[in-house]
Motif scaffolding. Structure first.
Motif, PDB file in Angstrom:
ATOM      1  N   UNK A  48       2.687   2.564  -2.880  1.00 33.88           N
ATOM      2  CA  UNK A  48       2.667   1.735  -1.669  1.00 33.88           C
ATOM      3  C   UNK A  48       3.263   2.505  -0.505  1.00 33.88           C
ATOM      4  N   UNK A  49       4.419   3.077  -0.713  1.00 34.67           N
ATOM      5  CA  UNK A  49       5.102   3.858   0.325  1.00 34.67           C
ATOM      6  C   UNK A  49       4.207   5.001   0.811  1.00 34.67           C
ATOM      7  N   UNK A  50       3.576   5.686  -0.105  1.00 36.70           N
ATOM      8  CA  UNK A  50       2.748   6.837   0.271  1.00 36.70           C
ATOM      9  C   UNK A  50       1.461   6.416   0.972  1.00 36.70           C
ATOM     10  N   UNK A  51       1.043   5.185   0.785  1.00 36.76           N
ATOM     11  CA  UNK A  51      -0.192   4.664   1.376  1.00 36.76           C
ATOM     12  C   UNK A  51       0.011   4.221   2.819  1.00 36.76           C
ATOM     13  N   UNK A  52       1.270   3.948   3.198  1.00 33.96           N
ATOM     14  CA  UNK A  52       1.572   3.376   4.507  1.00 33.96           C
ATOM     15  C   UNK A  52       1.864   4.440   5.564  1.00 33.96           C
ATOM     16  N   UNK A  53       1.609   4.115   6.844  1.00 32.26           N
ATOM     17  CA  UNK A  53       2.043   4.997   7.928  1.00 32.26           C
ATOM     18  C   UNK A  53       3.579   5.099   7.927  1.00 32.26           C
ATOM     19  N   UNK A  54       4.110   6.223   8.370  1.00 29.43           N
ATOM     20  CA  UNK A  54       5.550   6.490   8.323  1.00 29.43           C
ATOM     21  C   UNK A  54       6.361   5.364   8.967  1.00 29.43           C
ATOM     22  N   UNK A  55       5.959   4.910  10.138  1.00 29.57           N
ATOM     23  CA  UNK A  55       6.701   3.848  10.830  1.00 29.57           C
ATOM     24  C   UNK A  55       6.780   2.582   9.974  1.00 29.57           C
ATOM     25  N   UNK A  56       5.685   2.238   9.323  1.00 30.38           N
ATOM     26  CA  UNK A  56       5.659   1.042   8.482  1.00 30.38           C
ATOM     27  C   UNK A  56       6.519   1.240   7.239  1.00 30.38           C
ATOM     28  N   UNK A  57       6.509   2.446   6.677  1.00 28.82           N
ATOM     29  CA  UNK A  57       7.366   2.757   5.525  1.00 28.82           C
ATOM     30  C   UNK A  57       8.816   2.463   5.873  1.00 28.82           C
ATOM     31  N   UNK A  58       9.239   2.942   7.025  1.00 31.37           N
ATOM     32  CA  UNK A  58      10.634   2.787   7.442  1.00 31.37           C
ATOM     33  C   UNK A  58      10.961   1.323   7.724  1.00 31.37           C
ATOM     34  N   UNK A  59      10.086   0.618   8.425  1.00 37.13           N
ATOM     35  CA  UNK A  59      10.342  -0.791   8.735  1.00 37.13           C
ATOM     36  C   UNK A  59      10.417  -1.630   7.465  1.00 37.13           C
ATOM     37  N   UNK A  60       9.508  -1.392   6.538  1.00 36.94           N
ATOM     38  CA  UNK A  60       9.514  -2.135   5.280  1.00 36.94           C
ATOM     39  C   UNK A  60      10.748  -1.773   4.457  1.00 36.94           C
ATOM     40  N   UNK A  61      11.038  -0.490   4.358  1.00 33.48           N
ATOM     41  CA  UNK A  61      12.192  -0.028   3.587  1.00 33.48           C
ATOM     42  C   UNK A  61      13.504  -0.598   4.089  1.00 33.48           C
ATOM     43  N   UNK A  62      13.618  -0.787   5.390  1.00 33.21           N
ATOM     44  CA  UNK A  62      14.860  -1.312   5.968  1.00 33.21           C
ATOM     45  C   UNK A  62      15.162  -2.728   5.486  1.00 33.21           C
ATOM     46  N   UNK A  63      14.150  -3.444   5.039  1.00 34.29           N
ATOM     47  CA  UNK A  63      14.369  -4.822   4.595  1.00 34.29           C
ATOM     48  C   UNK A  63      14.584  -4.943   3.088  1.00 34.29           C
ATOM     49  N   UNK A  64      14.390  -3.880   2.363  1.00 32.28           N
ATOM     50  CA  UNK A  64      14.578  -3.940   0.911  1.00 32.28           C
ATOM     51  C   UNK A  64      16.060  -3.948   0.560  1.00 32.28           C
ATOM     52  N   UNK A  81       2.394  11.777   4.442  1.00 25.85           N
ATOM     53  CA  UNK A  81       1.905  10.401   4.436  1.00 25.85           C
ATOM     54  C   UNK A  81       1.332  10.039   5.793  1.00 25.85           C
ATOM     55  N   UNK A  82       0.424   9.094   5.852  1.00 28.33           N
ATOM     56  CA  UNK A  82      -0.089   8.297   4.753  1.00 28.33           C
ATOM     57  C   UNK A  82      -1.161   9.041   3.951  1.00 28.33           C
ATOM     58  N   UNK A  83      -1.227   8.713   2.680  1.00 28.40           N
ATOM     59  CA  UNK A  83      -2.244   9.255   1.780  1.00 28.40           C
ATOM     60  C   UNK A  83      -3.373   8.229   1.723  1.00 28.40           C
ATOM     61  N   UNK A  84      -4.577   8.686   2.005  1.00 24.06           N
ATOM     62  CA  UNK A  84      -5.720   7.775   1.917  1.00 24.06           C
ATOM     63  C   UNK A  84      -6.086   7.596   0.455  1.00 24.06           C
ATOM     64  N   UNK A  85      -6.126   6.331   0.026  1.00 22.40           N
ATOM     65  CA  UNK A  85      -6.480   6.005  -1.354  1.00 22.40           C
ATOM     66  C   UNK A  85      -7.369   4.774  -1.340  1.00 22.40           C
ATOM     67  N   UNK A  86      -8.386   4.801  -2.162  1.00 21.13           N
ATOM     68  CA  UNK A  86      -9.158   3.581  -2.375  1.00 21.13           C
ATOM     69  C   UNK A  86      -8.297   2.641  -3.215  1.00 21.13           C
ATOM     70  N   UNK A  87      -8.710   1.400  -3.309  1.00 21.03           N
ATOM     71  CA  UNK A  87      -7.966   0.460  -4.151  1.00 21.03           C
ATOM     72  C   UNK A  87      -7.925   0.945  -5.594  1.00 21.03           C
ATOM     73  N   UNK A  88      -9.036   1.492  -6.052  1.00 21.06           N
ATOM     74  CA  UNK A  88      -9.101   1.996  -7.423  1.00 21.06           C
ATOM     75  C   UNK A  88      -8.145   3.170  -7.617  1.00 21.06           C
ATOM     76  N   UNK A  89      -8.066   4.053  -6.633  1.00 14.40           N
ATOM     77  CA  UNK A  89      -7.146   5.193  -6.721  1.00 14.40           C
ATOM     78  C   UNK A  89      -5.690   4.719  -6.687  1.00 14.40           C
ATOM     79  N   UNK A  90      -5.414   3.721  -5.864  1.00 19.14           N
ATOM     80  CA  UNK A  90      -4.063   3.169  -5.798  1.00 19.14           C
ATOM     81  C   UNK A  90      -3.660   2.601  -7.161  1.00 19.14           C
TER      82      UNK A  90
END
Length: 142
Positions: A48-64, A81-90
């Protein structure tokens, strides 16, 4: 309740224990297999972290919860990051990072872990996270 002698540490440990216990209960894993909920958390957080843009990773992480935040960021390479992944690859990555058999497969594992995590972030942050991924991937998220 944990008793480390520091109330803030006790609170962190209790939050993580609740998160792990929720996964144990959802999959009916016995308590002596406590490594499985931790492995599930890690196996979902990293792709999940690797799939997200850096800014979103940080914002989400701050709430964990703080201990979960450490797991989330462990080994992260923001420049890759972000790593492009299909749902199947994820889901394949979740499966490859979770070394145990799980009833319901990788998608159920991912949905269960994320549903438990969703309780620890604000509704606005959860919606922001979903808005930062393609609609096909957002449909997988609780």
């Amino acid at each position: 309740m944990a008793d480390t002698g520091f109330s803030s540490f006790d609170t962190m440990v209790d939050k993580v224990n609740r998160l792990l216990k929720d996964a144990e209960e959802a999959f009916e894993w016995p308590k002596e297999r406590r490594k499985q909920p931790y492995a599930a958390l890690r196996a979902v957080l990293h792709p999940l972290r690797d799939r997200l843009p850096v800014e979103t990773v940080v914002q989400f992480g701050a709430q964990l919860p703080a201990i979960v935040r450490g797991v989330y960021y462990d080994g992260w390479k923001p420049a890759e990051t972000p790593v492009k992944m299909s749902n199947e690859e994820f889901l394949a990555r979740v499966r490859s990072e979770f070394p145990y058999a799980v009833e319901g497969g990788s998608e159920k594992l991912m949905r269960t872990v994320l549903k438990n995590l969703e309780r620890h972030v604000s509704a606005g942050e959860w919606q922001h996270l979903k808005s930062r991924v393609p609609n096909s991937f957002a449909a997988l998220l609780p």
